[in-house]
Design a protein around this motif. Structure first.
Motif, PDB file in Angstrom:
ATOM      1  N   LYS A 160      -5.704  -4.327   2.887  1.00  0.00           N
ATOM      2  CA  LYS A 160      -5.439  -4.010   1.484  1.00  0.00           C
ATOM      3  C   LYS A 160      -5.180  -2.515   1.290  1.00  0.00           C
ATOM      4  N   SER A 161      -5.966  -1.685   1.947  1.00  0.00           N
ATOM      5  CA  SER A 161      -5.830  -0.238   1.760  1.00  0.00           C
ATOM      6  C   SER A 161      -4.548   0.296   2.407  1.00  0.00           C
ATOM      7  N   VAL A 162      -4.100  -0.299   3.516  1.00  0.00           N
ATOM      8  CA  VAL A 162      -2.825   0.108   4.127  1.00  0.00           C
ATOM      9  C   VAL A 162      -1.670  -0.182   3.167  1.00  0.00           C
ATOM     10  N   LYS A 163      -1.691  -1.366   2.542  1.00  0.00           N
ATOM     11  CA  LYS A 163      -0.644  -1.707   1.568  1.00  0.00           C
ATOM     12  C   LYS A 163      -0.653  -0.723   0.394  1.00  0.00           C
ATOM     13  N   LEU A 164      -1.848  -0.380  -0.065  1.00  0.00           N
ATOM     14  CA  LEU A 164      -1.954   0.589  -1.156  1.00  0.00           C
ATOM     15  C   LEU A 164      -1.418   1.950  -0.728  1.00  0.00           C
ATOM     16  N   GLU A 166       0.805   2.675   1.530  1.00  0.00           N
ATOM     17  CA  GLU A 166       2.264   2.641   1.630  1.00  0.00           C
ATOM     18  C   GLU A 166       2.912   2.650   0.246  1.00  0.00           C
ATOM     19  N   LYS A 167       2.294   1.924  -0.681  1.00  0.00           N
ATOM     20  CA  LYS A 167       2.809   1.899  -2.054  1.00  0.00           C
ATOM     21  C   LYS A 167       2.756   3.288  -2.681  1.00  0.00           C
ATOM     22  N   TYR A 168       1.638   3.986  -2.485  1.00  0.00           N
ATOM     23  CA  TYR A 168       1.470   5.288  -3.117  1.00  0.00           C
ATOM     24  C   TYR A 168       2.226   6.395  -2.383  1.00  0.00           C
ATOM     25  N   ARG A 169       2.578   6.181  -1.128  1.00  0.00           N
ATOM     26  CA  ARG A 169       3.443   7.152  -0.468  1.00  0.00           C
ATOM     27  C   ARG A 169       4.791   7.220  -1.188  1.00  0.00           C
ATOM     28  N   GLN A 170       5.261   6.070  -1.636  1.00  0.00           N
ATOM     29  CA  GLN A 170       6.510   6.044  -2.393  1.00  0.00           C
ATOM     30  C   GLN A 170       6.353   6.752  -3.740  1.00  0.00           C
ATOM     31  N   ILE A 179      -0.102  17.037   0.478  1.00  0.00           N
ATOM     32  CA  ILE A 179      -0.521  16.586  -0.855  1.00  0.00           C
ATOM     33  C   ILE A 179      -0.474  15.060  -0.933  1.00  0.00           C
ATOM     34  N   GLN A 180       0.544  14.456  -0.315  1.00  0.00           N
ATOM     35  CA  GLN A 180       0.586  12.991  -0.265  1.00  0.00           C
ATOM     36  C   GLN A 180      -0.727  12.446   0.297  1.00  0.00           C
ATOM     37  N   LYS A 181      -1.137  12.995   1.434  1.00  0.00           N
ATOM     38  CA  LYS A 181      -2.349  12.535   2.106  1.00  0.00           C
ATOM     39  C   LYS A 181      -3.569  12.718   1.202  1.00  0.00           C
ATOM     40  N   GLN A 182      -3.678  13.879   0.565  1.00  0.00           N
ATOM     41  CA  GLN A 182      -4.829  14.151  -0.311  1.00  0.00           C
ATOM     42  C   GLN A 182      -4.874  13.163  -1.471  1.00  0.00           C
ATOM     43  N   LYS A 183      -3.716  12.922  -2.084  1.00  0.00           N
ATOM     44  CA  LYS A 183      -3.682  12.035  -3.254  1.00  0.00           C
ATOM     45  C   LYS A 183      -3.968  10.590  -2.858  1.00  0.00           C
ATOM     46  N   ILE A 184      -3.482  10.177  -1.709  1.00  0.00           N
ATOM     47  CA  ILE A 184      -3.756   8.810  -1.259  1.00  0.00           C
ATOM     48  C   ILE A 184      -5.242   8.646  -0.937  1.00  0.00           C
ATOM     49  N   GLU A 185      -5.831   9.648  -0.297  1.00  0.00           N
ATOM     50  CA  GLU A 185      -7.270   9.615  -0.020  1.00  0.00           C
ATOM     51  C   GLU A 185      -8.068   9.486  -1.316  1.00  0.00           C
ATOM     52  N   MET A 187      -7.041   8.408  -4.235  1.00  0.00           N
ATOM     53  CA  MET A 187      -6.788   7.123  -4.878  1.00  0.00           C
ATOM     54  C   MET A 187      -7.607   6.011  -4.228  1.00  0.00           C
ATOM     55  N   LEU A 188      -7.614   5.961  -2.909  1.00  0.00           N
ATOM     56  CA  LEU A 188      -8.363   4.915  -2.210  1.00  0.00           C
ATOM     57  C   LEU A 188      -9.868   5.060  -2.435  1.00  0.00           C
TER      58      LEU A 188
END
Length: 266
Positions: A160-164, A166-170, A179-185, A187-188
């Protein structure tokens, strides 16, 4: 003390009756209370009898409201208690309502917790830590929470978290990879996943290695910063631009090249 002189059915609420004592309206009761106490014209009511009638009617009204509340969806005991407080049901009446709801199987925190956890796990993107917080807020005991979250295995969380991720990378494609990495962290984590799951998800969800996409992200941020700082003099402008873009996670070399490109295009 008084004598019932009239009993009439209410116009709007068909299961409630108005009781008149000594020719004056005194109170209303639920039909079940009317039957339970065998209320009838000419009946003498003592203060003790009136107190018992009022208590039972409060229970009946609380019960009716609670059953309607539960008919919408399953609720925990705490949710029902909070609802009864809002309905201004007395503590004594509320306790009797709760006991009756358990006896009639309208309430069951174990079943509620299991159903709630399964629904959240299978129909939402929430992680176990968020579901746990929500169950605690609903008054579910720790031992029940632990039991219902046991099926939420690591691999399932990871999928589930991998799908999320990938979605948030877009969603964050116009940000630097850092910043992508920080924001995804972040968010999860807000979604309720542990750091072990988050780190594994980021490892499996690879950022784009497309150099053109990364340049586009940088130029997007350059243009945003330019609109903010274009009013400053050249020296101060370049300093503020570099600081802003560096905070966005871009390297100094890339920022220099982007500023040169911007200057050439302007």
């Amino acid at each position: 003390m008084g004598v019932i002189t009239k009993i009439s059915l209410q116009q709007k609420l068909k299961d409630r009756y108005n009781i008149f004592i000594d020719e004056k309206y005194a109170f209303s009761v639920d039909e079940s209370v009317l039957i339970q106490f065998e209320l009838r014209k000419g009946m003498e009511l003592t203060d003790e009898k009136l107190a018992a009638i009022f208590q039972q009617d409060a229970v009946r009204q609380g019960m009716n409201a609670a059953i309607h509340f539960l008919s919408i969806r399953m609720r925990s005991e705490k949710e029902v208690r909070d609802f009864l407080v809002k309905k201004e049901v007395t503590n004594e009446a509320a306790e009797e309502v709760i006991r009756s709801l358990y006896r009639l199987s309208y309430l069951d925190d174990a079943q509620f917790a299991e159903a709630y956890a399964n629904t959240q796990m299978n129909t939402s993107d929430k992680g176990p830590q968020l579901i746990e917080r929500e169950l605690k807020e609903k008054g579910i005991a720790d031992v029940l929470i632990k039991k219902v979250l046991a099926p939420f295995e690591f691999r399932f969380q990871l999928e589930k978290s991998v799908k999320l991720a990938e979605k948030y990378r877009q969603k964050y494609r116009n940000e630097s990879l850092i910043i992508q990495k920080q924001k995804i962290e972040q968010m999860l984590a807000r979604k309720g996943y542990s750091w072990n799951v988050i780190h594994e998800a980021l490892a499996e969800s690879h950022p784009s290695e497309n150099e053109e996409e990364q340049i586009e992200a940088l130029m997007y941020q350059v243009e945003k910063a330019h609109r903010r700082y274009s009013k400053f003099s050249d020296g101060e402008y370049r300093q503020k631009m570099k600081q802003a873009l560096y905070r966005k996670g871009f390297s100094i070399d890339d920022i220099e090249r982007a500023l040169e490109r911007l200057q050439e295009e302007s």
